[in-house]
Design an enzyme around this catalytic site. Sequence first.
Site, PDB file in Angstrom:
ATOM      1  N   GLN A   1       0.604   7.689   4.794  1.00 55.60           N
ATOM      2  CA  GLN A   1       0.652   7.465   3.266  1.00 55.60           C
ATOM      3  C   GLN A   1      -0.092   8.471   2.618  1.00 55.60           C
ATOM      4  O   GLN A   1       0.421   8.996   1.331  1.00 55.60           O
ATOM      5  CB  GLN A   1      -0.022   6.099   2.883  1.00 55.60           C
ATOM      6  CG  GLN A   1       0.587   5.204   3.496  1.00 55.60           C
ATOM      7  CD  GLN A   1       0.075   3.574   3.196  1.00 55.60           C
ATOM      8  OE1 GLN A   1      -1.113   3.300   2.625  1.00 55.60           O
ATOM      9  NE2 GLN A   1       0.839   2.618   3.608  1.00 55.60           N
TER      10      GLN A   1
ATOM     11  N   GLY B   1       0.666  -1.222  -0.116  1.00 56.67           N
ATOM     12  CA  GLY B   1       0.059   0.155   0.072  1.00 56.67           C
ATOM     13  C   GLY B   1       0.710   1.053  -0.024  1.00 56.67           C
ATOM     14  O   GLY B   1       0.412   2.223  -0.703  1.00 56.67           O
TER      15      GLY B   1
ATOM     16  N   ASP C   1       0.289   0.048  13.000  1.00 54.75           N
ATOM     17  CA  ASP C   1       0.782  -1.183  12.443  1.00 54.75           C
ATOM     18  C   ASP C   1       0.969  -2.481  13.736  1.00 54.75           C
ATOM     19  O   ASP C   1       1.288  -3.482  13.545  1.00 54.75           O
ATOM     20  CB  ASP C   1       1.933  -1.172  11.804  1.00 54.75           C
ATOM     21  CG  ASP C   1       1.584  -0.581  10.450  1.00 54.75           C
ATOM     22  OD1 ASP C   1       0.647  -0.375  10.096  1.00 54.75           O
ATOM     23  OD2 ASP C   1       2.889   0.102   9.677  1.00 54.75           O
TER      24      ASP C   1
ATOM     25  N   ARG D   1      -7.799  -5.991  10.102  1.00 59.21           N
ATOM     26  CA  ARG D   1      -7.008  -6.423  11.320  1.00 59.21           C
ATOM     27  C   ARG D   1      -7.952  -6.939  12.477  1.00 59.21           C
ATOM     28  O   ARG D   1      -7.434  -7.327  13.333  1.00 59.21           O
ATOM     29  CB  ARG D   1      -5.889  -5.696  11.372  1.00 59.21           C
ATOM     30  CG  ARG D   1      -4.801  -5.875  10.612  1.00 59.21           C
ATOM     31  CD  ARG D   1      -3.462  -5.192  10.759  1.00 59.21           C
ATOM     32  NE  ARG D   1      -2.521  -5.481   9.781  1.00 59.21           N
ATOM     33  CZ  ARG D   1      -1.465  -4.895   9.251  1.00 59.21           C
ATOM     34  NH1 ARG D   1      -1.193  -3.638   9.846  1.00 59.21           N
ATOM     35  NH2 ARG D   1      -0.810  -5.190   8.457  1.00 59.21           N
TER      36      ARG D   1
ATOM     37  N   SER E   1      -3.400   9.636   8.195  1.00 62.31           N
ATOM     38  CA  SER E   1      -2.477   8.566   7.347  1.00 62.31           C
ATOM     39  C   SER E   1      -1.257   9.207   6.726  1.00 62.31           C
ATOM     40  O   SER E   1      -1.313  10.236   6.033  1.00 62.31           O
ATOM     41  CB  SER E   1      -3.577   8.204   6.234  1.00 62.31           C
ATOM     42  OG  SER E   1      -2.652   7.655   5.293  1.00 62.31           O
TER      43      SER E   1
HETATM   44  C1  S3P Z   1       2.965   3.776   6.201  1.00 61.47           C
HETATM   45  C2  S3P Z   1       1.875   4.330   6.989  1.00 61.47           C
HETATM   46  C3  S3P Z   1       0.673   3.714   7.618  1.00 61.47           C
HETATM   47  C4  S3P Z   1       1.135   2.420   8.075  1.00 61.47           C
HETATM   48  C5  S3P Z   1       1.877   1.500   6.756  1.00 61.47           C
HETATM   49  C6  S3P Z   1       2.958   2.478   6.287  1.00 61.47           C
HETATM   50  C7  S3P Z   1       3.649   4.598   5.717  1.00 61.47           C
HETATM   51  O1  S3P Z   1      -0.307   3.611   6.827  1.00 61.47           O
HETATM   52  O2  S3P Z   1       0.102   1.379   8.176  1.00 61.47           O
HETATM   53  O3  S3P Z   1       2.082   0.262   7.060  1.00 61.47           O
HETATM   54  O4  S3P Z   1       5.168   4.248   5.208  1.00 61.47           O
HETATM   55  O5  S3P Z   1       3.733   5.633   5.289  1.00 61.47           O
HETATM   56  P1  S3P Z   1      -1.523   4.661   6.605  1.00 61.47           P
HETATM   57  O6  S3P Z   1      -1.082   5.873   6.035  1.00 61.47           O
HETATM   58  O7  S3P Z   1      -2.618   4.231   5.800  1.00 61.47           O
HETATM   59  O8  S3P Z   1      -2.104   4.736   8.112  1.00 61.47           O
END
Ligand code: S3P
Length: 449
Positions: A180, A106, A326, A357, A178
Amino acid sequence: MTDNSQPQEHHDLVYEVQAGGSLGGEVRVPGDKSISHRSIMLGSLADGLTTVDGFLEGEDSLCTLQAFRDMGVQIERPSAGKVVIHGVGMRGLKAPNKALYLGNSGTSMRLLSGLLAGQYFASVLTGDSSLAKRPMKRVSEPLKLMGAKLTLQAGGLCPIHIDPASLHAIDYAMPMASAQVKSCLLLAAMYAEGETRLLEPAPCRDHTERMLQGFGYPVKVNASEIRIKGGGSLKAGHIDVPSDISSAAFFLVGASISPGSDLILRHVGINPTRIGVINILRAMGADIRYLREYVAGGEPVADLQVRYSPLRGIRIAEDQVPLAIDEFPALFVAAACAEGTTILSGAEELRVKESDRIQTMADGLAVLGVNHQVKPDGIEIQGVGPAGKLGSGTINSHGDHRIAMSFTMAALRASGAIKLLDCNNVATSFPGFSELVNRCGIRLSQHNE
Ligand code: S3P
């Protein structure tokens, strides 16, 4: 451009974990996944040669690495954990001649959608059957506000088709905490006309901001507001990736629940936006100490010592949720062993991770005879207490690496062996997991069925 470049998926790796034992010795878990992804992305866009030490050679970060090779970046891997990236500059990426396959990751898909939205070429992002179920509108909607031309599949899913576009800055209040989404927009904003302003509803991991600053790209952070101007450039450098606290988390929980444990975890990243698992475990009574704190590659790092300590159930503070996002599968195992009830709320994001989860863990806890109540945004778990034991049986990890690794630790307190199905994806974040756990006190054997 075709989308059908997906490698074959395998779902048949089974772990058999014997009951009992404790954790001891010293371990260094693999490099941080989030930082490894970002090192490839920013190193590729930088001017000059970037060297990376401690790179996570897991499938997820290797998907990011391959995607940049597919866009013409020369990336060498001279030895384990070492990567040398010949940066091509902000406008140096080349159009890929096939869809970029991002596997289970993701992070790769969401960050790349922002990075590619402002390029002069078209691209397609695709992934495995789990990634194909994960929500992508959270990135496409704000990117479209910047002028991006993205097409998703019905239901807001991937593959994502990206057409060239000129981007402009936005003022955007993120609807969820988030990293991400935040990172996707920061990467897009480097290609946008004007200054982008993001507001985060709660602090979440800030590796992108830190690494951009490390590469000499100005990012202004003021409490929950982040500002970045388009049109800058990145200066290549060296990145030392700390061990992933998300991988260390399984060992923190395993040692905390098994009497006699005394374990040292070396070189673990303790960025304040990532230490929810330590805060929560300590609130439950865990004995976790920082032996040596230092800074590596712009990130705080420490050696951790964790010793067995009887845990008690708590109500988990909601401000800790993004900081431990996580680590909840592992924390649910800690809760299952604690005295009393642990209550989690405000964690609906857990439903859209590599698996749902909350439900996947609840199903596994049911197999182990742990009483619990599932809520839309969390769970209540009644622990068996320090004198109690978990049950045993067969649990399906549903291809979710963190579910498989969490229930591996549960075996330390089980009454019989735990068999875990669909464990192949442990390799996405933790290559060498089974060897490492066997080295520090767990009896795990694996086979294909
Ligand atoms: C991550 C952000 C988190 C995390 C993922 C890695 C990242 O996701 O759960 O394993 O590297 O930016 P979300 O942005 O969906 O919370």
